[in-house]
Structure formats: structure tokens, C-alpha cells
Design a protein around this motif. Structure first.
Motif, mmCIF file in Angstrom:
data_model
loop_
_atom_site.group_PDB
_atom_site.id
_atom_site.type_symbol
_atom_site.label_atom_id
_atom_site.label_comp_id
_atom_site.label_asym_id
_atom_site.label_seq_id
_atom_site.Cartn_x
_atom_site.Cartn_y
_atom_site.Cartn_z
ATOM 1 N N LEU A 13 0.832 -1.209 0.000
ATOM 2 C CA LEU A 13 0.000 0.000 0.000
ATOM 3 C C LEU A 13 0.861 1.252 0.000
ATOM 4 O O LEU A 13 0.588 2.214 -0.731
ATOM 5 N N ALA A 14 1.928 1.233 0.802
ATOM 6 C CA ALA A 14 2.804 2.400 0.897
ATOM 7 C C ALA A 14 3.474 2.710 -0.437
ATOM 8 O O ALA A 14 3.630 3.876 -0.807
ATOM 9 N N VAL A 15 3.863 1.669 -1.181
ATOM 10 C CA VAL A 15 4.497 1.873 -2.488
ATOM 11 C C VAL A 15 3.555 2.605 -3.432
ATOM 12 O O VAL A 15 3.963 3.497 -4.191
ATOM 13 N N LEU A 16 2.278 2.253 -3.396
ATOM 14 C CA LEU A 16 1.294 2.809 -4.329
ATOM 15 C C LEU A 16 0.641 4.088 -3.811
ATOM 16 O O LEU A 16 0.006 4.814 -4.587
ATOM 17 N N LEU A 17 0.793 4.363 -2.530
ATOM 18 C CA LEU A 17 0.035 5.423 -1.877
ATOM 19 C C LEU A 17 0.138 6.792 -2.549
ATOM 20 O O LEU A 17 -0.891 7.441 -2.777
ATOM 21 N N PRO A 18 1.329 7.297 -2.887
ATOM 22 C CA PRO A 18 1.385 8.632 -3.514
ATOM 23 C C PRO A 18 0.616 8.710 -4.833
ATOM 24 O O PRO A 18 0.022 9.744 -5.150
ATOM 25 N N PHE A 19 0.618 7.606 -5.612
ATOM 26 C CA PHE A 19 -0.076 7.615 -6.897
ATOM 27 C C PHE A 19 -1.587 7.545 -6.703
ATOM 28 O O PHE A 19 -2.342 8.247 -7.384
ATOM 29 N N LEU A 20 -2.033 6.706 -5.751
ATOM 30 C CA LEU A 20 -3.458 6.624 -5.462
ATOM 31 C C LEU A 20 -3.969 7.957 -4.925
ATOM 32 O O LEU A 20 -5.027 8.445 -5.339
ATOM 33 N N ALA A 21 -3.192 8.551 -4.023
ATOM 34 C CA ALA A 21 -3.601 9.812 -3.408
ATOM 35 C C ALA A 21 -3.622 10.946 -4.430
ATOM 36 O O ALA A 21 -4.567 11.740 -4.470
ATOM 37 N N SER A 22 -2.588 11.033 -5.267
ATOM 38 C CA SER A 22 -2.532 12.126 -6.241
ATOM 39 C C SER A 22 -3.674 12.024 -7.247
ATOM 40 O O SER A 22 -4.195 13.044 -7.721
ATOM 41 N N SER A 23 -4.086 10.788 -7.576
ATOM 42 C CA SER A 23 -5.214 10.603 -8.482
ATOM 43 C C SER A 23 -6.497 11.161 -7.871
ATOM 44 O O SER A 23 -7.298 11.822 -8.553
ATOM 45 N N LEU A 24 -6.689 10.918 -6.573
ATOM 46 C CA LEU A 24 -7.867 11.447 -5.884
ATOM 47 C C LEU A 24 -7.758 12.956 -5.682
ATOM 48 O O LEU A 24 -8.733 13.697 -5.853
ATOM 49 N N MET A 25 -6.553 13.427 -5.341
ATOM 50 C CA MET A 25 -6.347 14.851 -5.069
ATOM 51 C C MET A 25 -6.489 15.699 -6.325
ATOM 52 O O MET A 25 -6.817 16.881 -6.251
ATOM 53 N N SER A 26 -6.220 15.094 -7.494
ATOM 54 C CA SER A 26 -6.265 15.860 -8.739
ATOM 55 C C SER A 26 -7.652 16.452 -9.009
ATOM 56 O O SER A 26 -7.773 17.474 -9.691
ATOM 57 N N LYS A 27 -8.696 15.825 -8.465
ATOM 58 C CA LYS A 27 -10.048 16.356 -8.649
ATOM 59 C C LYS A 27 -10.217 17.709 -7.960
ATOM 60 O O LYS A 27 -11.112 18.480 -8.303
ATOM 61 N N TYR A 28 -9.370 17.985 -6.973
ATOM 62 C CA TYR A 28 -9.463 19.230 -6.218
ATOM 63 C C TYR A 28 -8.330 20.198 -6.561
ATOM 64 O O TYR A 28 -8.106 21.187 -5.869
ATOM 65 N N SER A 29 -7.612 19.891 -7.648
ATOM 66 C CA SER A 29 -6.490 20.737 -8.057
ATOM 67 C C SER A 29 -6.958 22.162 -8.328
ATOM 68 O O SER A 29 -7.992 22.369 -8.994
ATOM 69 N N PRO A 30 -6.244 23.159 -7.848
ATOM 70 C CA PRO A 30 -6.624 24.554 -8.125
ATOM 71 C C PRO A 30 -6.491 24.934 -9.594
ATOM 72 O O PRO A 30 -6.901 26.029 -9.981
ATOM 73 N N TYR A 31 -5.937 24.044 -10.427
ATOM 74 C CA TYR A 31 -5.896 24.302 -11.859
ATOM 75 C C TYR A 31 -7.289 24.224 -12.485
ATOM 76 O O TYR A 31 -7.517 24.736 -13.570
#
Length: 281
Positions: A13-31
Motif C-alpha cells: 500500500l505504501a508503495v502505491l500510496l502517492p499515486f493513489l492519493a494524487s489521483s484522488l487529489m487531482s479532482k481538487y487541483s486549483p488548476y
């Protein structure tokens, strides 16, 4: 047995965590129009806390103190990189001038990642210094050279919006600014930096493997990615950013977040492997 299985699953889980999180966070990107910058920062902080919880249950607390702290600093590189990947690709057009804080945030996060990287690698090298051979101690040269390039690169790009504005104030075309600001000479300097950085990651991983602090199945993927990164650096040094269609993936290894991701994975490998009482081989 159950505890071992849980720890392995947490490591995956830790190996994949930044990619999983960034995918979810991208929906809230200020861009994206309508997304507030404050909300995005709050989400980044929540992710950092959740990743800290994963770290607490995953890490091997029997590690020597300096290795343990070094691994923890490497682990939190993941939170910095997730926040950067979640932003999405930078908009280098004139639109950037409407929201320069987006790119400022990107390079502030990269600068924070650089601080974590410096402290972590210093602690790890310090822990192993007395047992390193004279040849291995040359790793410090690659460490310092990699830091110097990143310091210059992050400072240079942090002020991209301001320099774009100055360029336009002189009556010059905005779409010509990229070639001016990141010309071939500067790309070559960046490529030399990547060469040092990927070599450092590979060398540090090998040292930790030799002293049984990480496993071979963690080391060899890291080594493979480092070799691709080194090849990418040499290619860009010689040819710039003109890639053949079948080598487009090499550009990904030139972005500054990739060495940090490999260091993050090294931190996961270090923290999740039970320590053995072997002084070296």
C-alpha cells in the motif's frame, strides 16, 4: 504470521500510496476552475496525516536510530510528491500569470522534498560512514552535486511567472519564452544533475542492500529505474527534449519528482524490512 502478512500488505500500500492519493487529489487541483487553493492544501495535509498512520504500523522500530529517522524522512517525500502530482502538469502559457501561486506551491513542495532528501541521506550516510570503503565514501560527491543542481533548478523555476511577465513587458511573445528560459544549455545542466541524482539513489540502495537493510526484490526495481533515469539524462544532454515516438517515456524521468519517488520507495523498503544482526559483507 498474520502480523507479517499485514506488514507486507501495508508495504505494498505504501508503495502505491502517492499515486493513489494524487489521483484522488487531482479532482481538487486549483488548476480546475472553482477549486479553492486552501481546500487543496487542506487535502494535502489530511493525506500526510493518513500516510503517517500507515508509517506507524509499517515501520521496523528495531532499526538503528539514524537509519530509522533517515527512512522516515524519505517516507514523507511521498506526501510532497503526491501534492505535486495532484496539481497536474504546469500551464506554461500566459494563463500562468493569473495564478502564479500554483507554480510557487509546486516548487515550494519540491524544495521541502529537497530538505527531507538532504536530511535523510545525511543520516543514512552518517550511520554507515565508519564501515564504508574509501570508494563508497565518494557517494558524498554525488550527494552534494545533486543538491546543488536541485537548488538551482527549483529557484530558477519558482520565479518562472515573474520572468515571463518581465519578458512580455519587453514586448516579446509569450510562446517564445520557454525556449529562452529553459534553453539547451540549461537543459544540459539539468541532465547532469539527474545523472548525479539517479546515480546517488542506485549507489545508496546498493549500500543498504550490502548491509542487509533492504531486500534484493526492493533493490533491483530501484536499480532498473535508476538506469533508465541515467539513460534519460544522457539522451537529454545530447539531444535536448526531442524524443523519438518510442522513447517519449524518457521525459517522465527528467521531471524532478522522479528521483524523489525512487527515494521514497527506498524509504519504504528500508522501514518495512526487519533488521538482521549482520554487520556487513
Amino acid at each position: 504470521m498474520l502480523k507479517k502478512i499485514v506488514k507486507i500488505l501495508l508495504g505494498i500500500l505504501a508503495v502505491l500510496l502517492p499515486f493513489l492519493a494524487s489521483s484522488l487529489m487531482s479532482k481538487y487541483s486549483p488548476y480546475f476552475n472553482g477549486n479553492g487553493f486552501g481546500v487543496y492544501i487542506a487535502i494535502c495535509l489530511v493525506y500526510t496525516l493518513l500516510s503517517a498512520l500507515v508509517l506507524f504500523f509499517m515501520m521496523d522500530k528495531a532499526l538503528p536510530r539514524q537509519l530509522l529517522y533517515g527512512g522516515v524522512f524519505l517516507f514523507f517525500l511521498g506526501a510532497c510528491i503526491a501534492s505535486i502530482f495532484g496539481l497536474g502538469a504546469p500551464d506554461l502559457s500566459i494563463v500562468m500569470l493569473q495564478h502564479p501561486e500554483r507554480e510557487h506551491f509546486r516548487y515550494l513542495m519540491l524544495s521541502l522534498a529537497l530538505v527531507l532528501f538532504v536530511v535523510a541521506v545525511f543520516l543514512i550516510i552518517k550511520d554507515k560512514w565508519d564501515v564504508l570503503s574509501k570508494g563508497d565514501k565518494w557517494i558524498v560527491f554525488f550527494f552534494i552535486a545533486g543538491i546543488i543542481e536541485m537548488c538551482w533548478e527549483f529557484y530558477h523555476h519558482y520565479y518562472y511567472p515573474e520572468n515571463l511577465q518581465l519578458w512580455m513587458d519587453q514586448g516579446k511573445k509569450a510562446d517564445e519564452f520557454v525556449q529562452h528560459y529553459d534553453n539547451f544549455s540549461l537543459l544540459r545542466f539539468g541532465a547532469i544533475g539527474r545523472l548525479f541524482q539517479y546515480t546517488l539513489v542506485a549507489w545508496l540502495s546498493y549500500i543498504l542492500l550490502r548491509y542487509h537493510h533492504i531486500k534484493a526484490w526492493s533493490f533491483f526495481p530501484l536499480l532498473l529505474f535508476c538506469f533508465v533515469g541515467i539513460f534519460s539524462a544522457v539522451f537529454i544532454f545530447l539531444n535536448g527534449l526531442v524524443f523519438p515516438q518510442n522513447l517519449q517515456i524518457l521525459f517522465m524521468f527528467f521531471i524532478p519528482g522522479l528521483p524523489f519517488i525512487l527515494l521514497y520507495w527506498l524509504g519504504v523498503a528500508l522501514l518495512s524490512k526487519p533488521i538482521r544482526n549482520i554487520s556487513g559483507i
